[in-house]
Motif scaffolding. Structure first.
Motif, short mmCIF file in Angstrom:
data_model
loop_
_atom_site.label_atom_id
_atom_site.label_comp_id
_atom_site.label_asym_id
_atom_site.label_seq_id
_atom_site.Cartn_x
_atom_site.Cartn_y
_atom_site.Cartn_z
N ALA A 173 0.84 -1.21 0.00
CA ALA A 173 0.00 0.00 0.00
C ALA A 173 0.87 1.25 0.00
O ALA A 173 0.53 2.26 -0.65
CB ALA A 173 -0.93 0.00 1.20
N ILE A 174 2.00 1.20 0.72
CA ILE A 174 2.90 2.35 0.75
C ILE A 174 3.53 2.57 -0.62
O ILE A 174 3.65 3.70 -1.10
CB ILE A 174 3.97 2.16 1.83
CG1 ILE A 174 3.34 2.21 3.22
CG2 ILE A 174 5.06 3.22 1.70
CD1 ILE A 174 2.68 3.52 3.57
N LYS A 175 3.93 1.48 -1.30
CA LYS A 175 4.50 1.61 -2.64
C LYS A 175 3.50 2.28 -3.58
O LYS A 175 3.85 3.15 -4.38
CB LYS A 175 4.89 0.24 -3.18
CG LYS A 175 6.14 -0.35 -2.56
CD LYS A 175 6.47 -1.68 -3.22
CE LYS A 175 7.73 -2.29 -2.64
NZ LYS A 175 8.07 -3.58 -3.29
N SER A 176 2.25 1.85 -3.51
CA SER A 176 1.22 2.41 -4.36
C SER A 176 0.98 3.89 -4.04
O SER A 176 0.87 4.73 -4.94
CB SER A 176 -0.08 1.61 -4.21
OG SER A 176 -1.12 2.17 -4.98
N LEU A 177 0.90 4.19 -2.74
CA LEU A 177 0.68 5.58 -2.32
C LEU A 177 1.86 6.45 -2.74
O LEU A 177 1.68 7.60 -3.17
CB LEU A 177 0.48 5.65 -0.81
CG LEU A 177 0.24 7.05 -0.23
CD1 LEU A 177 -1.06 7.64 -0.78
CD2 LEU A 177 0.19 6.99 1.30
#
Length: 204
Positions: A173-177
């Motif tokens: 989720a952090i990579k996507s954000l």
């Protein structure tokens, strides 16, 4: 005890085992907690200053963070993560509540966008200051969670996994954000007359 400007006496190169022992000692010994405070106060203050854009608010929220940490330390359990991650998580919750209460975006502090003069090149100094100000304006146009992600990655130098721990999200989720944040930051910058942007590396 909670003074931002006091001299730090705690070694900065503690091994994970030494730090774990210090944390356990701090549950019973206020002096040991003081050493932990001295070890991390600068980093927590810097994080909160970037989140608020104001020295006074950052100092106040730093004090709240360490008072909260002291209150909850007896229940702290090491789960394979650095003690710093726990402190950042407390600071994260405190600043989120602070921003929610005020319903405002932080204002860029003047000393944060002012560049030191370059001897013999006053025009270059003005241009650098303007470029930095455009970047900070674009930064503060982002939603708070995206501001936080950039602070943790580029100011604190954390990995996506570490950021996920603090923000309560998965590494994916952090990579996507992070990807969406860079695109949004680029969009804001392209809406001005220029600016610099971080070099994306979504695999960190």
């Amino acid at each position: 005890m909670f003074s931002i400007t006091e001299r730090h006496r705690c070694p900065s190169d503690l091994s994970p085992d030494d730090e774990a022992r210090l944390v356990e000692r701090a549950k019973r010994d206020p002096e040991a907690f003081g050493l932990l405070y001295e070890r991390y106060v600068g980093r927590i203050y810097r994080y909160l200053y970037y989140r608020t854009g104001n020295h006074q608010d950052a100092e106040d929220l730093t004090a709240r963070t360490f008072y909260r940490a002291l209150e909850h330390l007896p229940r702290y359990q090491e789960r394979g993560l650095p003690f710093a991650a726990w402190l950042y998580r407390i600071a994260h919750n405190i600043v989120v509540n602070w921003q929610r209460d005020r319903r405002r975006r932080p204002v860029v502090a003047l000393d944060h966008v002012t560049m030191h003069a370059v001897e013999g090149d006053p025009q270059g100094t003005v241009e650098e200051a303007e470029e930095r100000e455009r970047l900070m304006q674009a930064f503060y146009a982002l939603p708070p969670d995206r501001q936080e992600l950039l602070i943790l990655k580029f100011v604190e130098g954390m990995t996506n996994a570490q950021i996920g721990t603090i923000m309560g999200r998965s590494e994916g989720a952090i990579k996507s954000l992070y990807h969406r944040t860079l695109l949004e930051l680029k969009k804001h910058l392209e809406g001005t007359d220029g600016g610099t942007r971080p070099n994306p590396d979504p695999n960190q």
